[in-house]
Design a protein around this motif. Structure first.
Motif, PDB file in Angstrom:
ATOM      1  N   TYR A  51     -32.213  17.788  47.708  1.00  0.00           N
ATOM      2  CA  TYR A  51     -32.254  19.109  47.086  1.00  0.00           C
ATOM      3  C   TYR A  51     -31.252  20.034  47.761  1.00  0.00           C
ATOM      4  CZ  TYR A  51     -36.460  17.572  44.744  1.00  0.00           C
ATOM      5  OH  TYR A  51     -37.346  16.895  43.973  1.00  0.00           O
ATOM      6  N   VAL A  86     -33.157  25.439  47.128  1.00  0.00           N
ATOM      7  CA  VAL A  86     -34.430  24.866  46.681  1.00  0.00           C
ATOM      8  C   VAL A  86     -35.286  24.500  47.885  1.00  0.00           C
ATOM      9  CG1 VAL A  86     -35.490  22.985  45.417  1.00  0.00           C
ATOM     10  CG2 VAL A  86     -33.419  24.034  44.553  1.00  0.00           C
ATOM     11  N   ALA A 137     -36.866  18.170  52.480  1.00  0.00           N
ATOM     12  CA  ALA A 137     -36.366  18.456  51.135  1.00  0.00           C
ATOM     13  C   ALA A 137     -34.858  18.232  51.072  1.00  0.00           C
ATOM     14  CB  ALA A 137     -36.708  19.887  50.738  1.00  0.00           C
TER      15      ALA A 137
END
Lengths: 261, 147
Positions: free
Chosen positions: B49, B53, B44
């Motif tokens: 991100y 998050v 991620a």
């Protein structure tokens, strides 16, 4: 009337609940286990209120005229021991299914309580693995990882030793992290490691309050607000003690200007 | 590279599993949960991100995986969640916040501190949300099963 067997069943419930709470079980699990064991002994009225620092339980023979007995158990020390949680869970399931007698179950619960954690050499390996790999994951070089492994092992064993003498977790973590930071700074000054940051972070990962945080949230989830708040406070207190331990040594080191550099 | 991350995360979590006394038969699944968490978190992050998050997504997956494993291995879900979220707990953020405060660099301390706080918060939020949804699922399934 509360019969002798019900009395012993109640004792079993209290012992199981206490072990579970000491090993870092969630509140709802403790309350459920006590209620289930009591119900299995045909006790009509059971009421449990558990917090991380104490368990209160009442049993009654039912009706307004019936006997009522209350037991209060204060819990002084807490740690995380997931093996004990799972074994007590299995024991209670066996007892509720009627596969084991009350007296045998009490004996077995006491045996579970007396059981040691993993032997020290294995714990050392665990601490070394955790500290060194997290040191590497957060950007340390190979030599930093080696130092972190050695330092992590020693620090963790030191903290086990301190907790054996009944020193509270705040002072315990504070002292351990302070000592580890000092050694990390010295080894940087002697140019053994490339930086103190990663070594200290590796050590911190051994003590971060992940378990306290998780348990606090799982307590909030089931509506045990009191325990949720107290465990969240515990997590914050641990984080503060870790930061303060490393912080004080770094401040002192900076104000002296580094003895060896 | 990413598979390597998974394996390294797994090995680190084996160490942590020993420290929190995970039962012997559950060590490998519990460590695998940690490995998956680190893998998802890193993936991620490389997708751009923020830390908070990434930690949220990773914790969601950890909670779901723990729930599945707890049925398969027949252990409490905590046994998998506690080692699972370890790689996500912002230990480094905590350290850098503290070291910025020591250097009187309060703007950096504020920035990293806020990020650390939100990362911890998003781990918490993910456990709460996914935990509630899973509870709801179990409740509904039990009802269908019994009626």
């Amino acid at each position: 009337m509360i019969t002798q067997r019900q009395q012993r069943g109640f004792m079993l419930a209290i012992i199981s609940g206490e072990i579970m709470m000491k090993s870092g079980g969630e509140i709802y699990r403790v309350e459920e286990i006590i209620t289930r064991i009591c119900r299995a002994c045909n006790i009509k009225y059971v009421e449990v209120f558990a917090t991380p620092t104490g368990i209160f339980a009442s049993i009654g023979s039912g009706g307004e005229e019936g006997d009522i007995k209350t037991y209060m158990k204060s819990i002084k020390s807490r740690s995380t021991n997931l093996t004990k949680i799972s074994e007590i869970n299995n024991l209670s399931r066996k007892f509720v299914n009627g596969d084991i007698d009350v007296e045998d179950a009490i004996k077995e619960a006491k045996a579970i309580d007396a059981k040691k954690a993993y032997p020290l050499p294995i714990i050392s390996i665990g601490a070394a693995l955790t500290a060194s790999i997290f040191c590497g994951l957060f950007g340390g070089q190979i030599i930093d990882c080696v130092i972190a492994a050695a330092l992590g092992t020693l620090t963790y064993l030191f903290s086990v030793l301190l907790s054996k003498y009944g020193i509270s977790y705040f002072i315990n973590y504070f002292v351990c992290v302070a000592v580890a930071s000092f050694v990390a700074l010295v080894s940087e000054a002697f140019k053994i490691t490339t930086g103190h940051d990663f070594v200290i972070i590796g050590i911190l990962m051994l003590f971060v309050p992940g378990a306290a945080l998780t348990n606090a949230l799982r307590d909030f989830l089931t509506g045990d607000m009191l325990s949720g708040v107290s465990r969240l406070t515990e997590a914050v207190a641990i984080a503060v003690s870790l930061a303060a331990g490393a912080g004080i040594i770094l401040t002192l080191w900076n104000s002296i200007g580094g003895v060896f550099s | 590279m990413n598979i390597l991350q998974l394996v390294i995360g797994l090995i680190a979590c084996v160490g942590f599993c020993i420290l929190v006394n995970v039962p012997k038969k559950a060590i490998i699944p519990a460590a695998a949960t940690g490995g998956i968490a680190w893998f998802v978190y890193q993936t991620a992050m490389t997708m751009g991100y923020s830390k908070a998050v990434a930690a949220f997504v990773a914790t969601c997956i950890v909670t779901i995986v723990s729930d599945i494993l707890s049925r398969k291995v027949k252990e409490a879900a905590t046994v998998f969640i506690i080692p699972g979220i370890l790689p996500l707990v912002p230990g480094s953020g905590m350290y850098y916040t503290m070291s910025a405060i020591i250097e009187s660099d309060y703007s950096t301390a504020g920035a990293i501190g806020t990020e650390t706080f939100f990362t911890a918060g998003s781990i918490a939020l993910a456990i709460l949300i996914v935990g509630s949804v899973l509870r709801l699922f179990t409740a509904v399934r039990k009802k269908i099963y019994w009626n």
